[in-house]
Enzyme design. Structure first.
Site, PDB file in Angstrom:
ATOM      1  N   LYS A  30       8.189  11.192  -2.794  1.00  0.00           N
ATOM      2  CA  LYS A  30       7.344  10.197  -2.590  1.00  0.00           C
ATOM      3  C   LYS A  30       6.371   9.578  -4.094  1.00  0.00           C
ATOM      4  CE  LYS A  30       3.187   9.644  -0.185  1.00  0.00           C
ATOM      5  NZ  LYS A  30       2.703   8.846  -1.126  1.00  0.00           N
ATOM      6  N   ASP A  59       6.212   4.407  -1.919  1.00  0.00           N
ATOM      7  CA  ASP A  59       5.086   4.018  -1.172  1.00  0.00           C
ATOM      8  C   ASP A  59       4.135   3.235  -1.580  1.00  0.00           C
ATOM      9  OD1 ASP A  59       3.267   4.441   1.039  1.00  0.00           O
ATOM     10  OD2 ASP A  59       2.536   6.307   0.240  1.00  0.00           O
ATOM     11  N   LYS A  61       3.081   0.317  -0.071  1.00  0.00           N
ATOM     12  CA  LYS A  61       2.233  -0.457   0.910  1.00  0.00           C
ATOM     13  C   LYS A  61       2.273  -1.792   0.691  1.00  0.00           C
ATOM     14  CE  LYS A  61       0.009   3.809   2.315  1.00  0.00           C
ATOM     15  NZ  LYS A  61       0.183   4.706   1.189  1.00  0.00           N
ATOM     16  N   ASP A  64       0.871  -8.972   1.457  1.00  0.00           N
ATOM     17  CA  ASP A  64       0.386 -10.201   0.915  1.00  0.00           C
ATOM     18  C   ASP A  64       0.978 -11.385   1.640  1.00  0.00           C
ATOM     19  OD1 ASP A  64       0.068 -12.082  -1.295  1.00  0.00           O
ATOM     20  OD2 ASP A  64       0.183 -10.409  -2.839  1.00  0.00           O
ATOM     21  N   GLY A 207       1.536  16.522   0.535  1.00  0.00           N
ATOM     22  CA  GLY A 207       1.121  16.315  -1.099  1.00  0.00           C
ATOM     23  C   GLY A 207       0.243  17.576  -1.315  1.00  0.00           C
TER      24      GLY A 207
HETATM   25  O1  C5P Z   1      -2.250  15.322  -0.162  1.00  0.00           O
HETATM   26  P1  C5P Z   1      -1.761  14.453   1.231  1.00  0.00           P
HETATM   27  O2  C5P Z   1      -0.783  15.591   2.011  1.00  0.00           O
HETATM   28  O3  C5P Z   1      -2.880  14.277   2.027  1.00  0.00           O
HETATM   29  O4  C5P Z   1      -0.879  13.286   0.678  1.00  0.00           O
HETATM   30  C1  C5P Z   1      -0.414  12.402   1.774  1.00  0.00           C
HETATM   31  C2  C5P Z   1       0.138  11.412   0.789  1.00  0.00           C
HETATM   32  O5  C5P Z   1       0.519  10.315   1.974  1.00  0.00           O
HETATM   33  C3  C5P Z   1      -0.784  10.526  -0.058  1.00  0.00           C
HETATM   34  O6  C5P Z   1       0.214  10.070  -1.115  1.00  0.00           O
HETATM   35  C4  C5P Z   1      -1.136   9.274   0.763  1.00  0.00           C
HETATM   36  O7  C5P Z   1      -1.423   8.188  -0.046  1.00  0.00           O
HETATM   37  C5  C5P Z   1      -0.019   9.039   1.640  1.00  0.00           C
HETATM   38  N1  C5P Z   1      -0.214   8.224   3.151  1.00  0.00           N
HETATM   39  C6  C5P Z   1      -1.245   8.842   3.623  1.00  0.00           C
HETATM   40  N2  C5P Z   1      -1.124   8.020   5.028  1.00  0.00           N
HETATM   41  C7  C5P Z   1      -0.658   6.887   5.303  1.00  0.00           C
HETATM   42  C8  C5P Z   1       0.202   6.461   4.299  1.00  0.00           C
HETATM   43  C9  C5P Z   1       0.442   7.155   3.360  1.00  0.00           C
HETATM   44  O8  C5P Z   1      -1.938   9.794   3.545  1.00  0.00           O
HETATM   45  N3  C5P Z   1      -0.910   6.315   6.455  1.00  0.00           N
END
Ligand code: C5P
Length: 227
Positions: A30, A59, A61, A64, A207
């Site tokens: 991602k 990702d 998002k 607009d 992440g």
């Molecule tokens: O580090 P962690 O596992 O919390 O990372 C989650 C990832 O998913 C981050 O890159 C965050 O921007 C993304 N994300 C999120 N919630 C959402 C959409 C994307 O945490 N609804």
């Protein structure tokens, strides 16, 4: 269920080093705002150079006016990614405009709509959307389905209900996963791998539990073994 590893490290070099460590595993990658704004298309190419078979979820998002979102979606078509997302709260007309703009392409990436960010606590969410997370996430999922999208980004807690009101094939992708109960960080609605699996989730995004670990490859291996 598939694992999508979030490449949210501070530099391109660190992200590429992480990919080198986990490249033996069959995972999605991602690329989010931090990495894409800083490293752009060259970063996507560098990933493909490590392994052209890596699937990439961009990702960004999108949110607009409909025409600008559709223009951005067309720009994304040129990047060769396998999945991208837009905000469902941009509205049905925006989502429909994106999807109809992509109709002329023979194949296109998976397109998902963000419902409720997993960092929202219930009261924070209601302060913005004036409805409960569960209700609004269901409505956003219905809007996304009716607009021709392939699925939604939601927390593991909304996945099952969304599958029930849409259909089995409508995908759910869930961030906020703490595979084995690790520190939640800024995420509020966190679930482990087993819960995500029981909620019929299609993709889990992980992440920090991977890139902050001493041994990312081992964490990935353990997660993949549970998928
Ligand atoms: O580090 P962690 O596992 O919390 O990372 C989650 C990832 O998913 C981050 O890159 C965050 O921007 C993304 N994300 C999120 N919630 C959402 C959409 C994307 O945490 N609804």
């Amino acid at each position: 269920m598939e694992l999508c590893v979030a490449l949210d490290l501070p530099t391109k070099e660190e992200n590429l080093a992480l990919i080198e460590k986990i490249k033996a595993h069959d995972v999605w990658l991602k690329v989010g705002l931090r990495s894409y704004i800083r490293d752009g298309e060259a970063f996507l190419q560098a990933i493909k150079k490590i392994n052209p078979d890596f699937k990439i979820f961009l990702d960004l998002k999108l949110y607009d006016i409909p025409n600008t979102m559709a223009d951005a979606a067309e720009s994304i078509m040129g990047l060769g990614v396998d999945m991208f997302n837009v905000h469902a709260s941009a509205g049905k007309r925006a989502m429909q405009t994106v999807m109809s703009r992509l109709e002329k392409y023979e194949s296109r990436p998976i397109v998902l709509a963000v419902t409720a960010l997993t960092s929202f606590a219930a009261d924070e969410f209601e302060a913005v959307y004036e409805k409960s997370i569960a209700k609004k996430a269901n409505q956003f999922a219905q809007d996304a389905l009716e607009s021709g999208l392939d699925g939604v980004v939601c927390s593991a807690f909304e996945s099952q209900a969304i599958k029930e009101i849409t259909n089995e094939k409508f995908m759910t992708l869930t961030p906020g996963i703490r595979p084995f109960g690790e520190d939640a960080g800024d995420q509020k609605r966190v679930a482990d791998v087993a819960f995500a699996k029981s909620a019929a989730v299609d993709f889990i995004v992980v992440g920090r539990p991977i890139y902050q670990s001493e041994n990312p490859s081992e964490v990935v291996r353990k997660i993949v073994a549970q998928l």
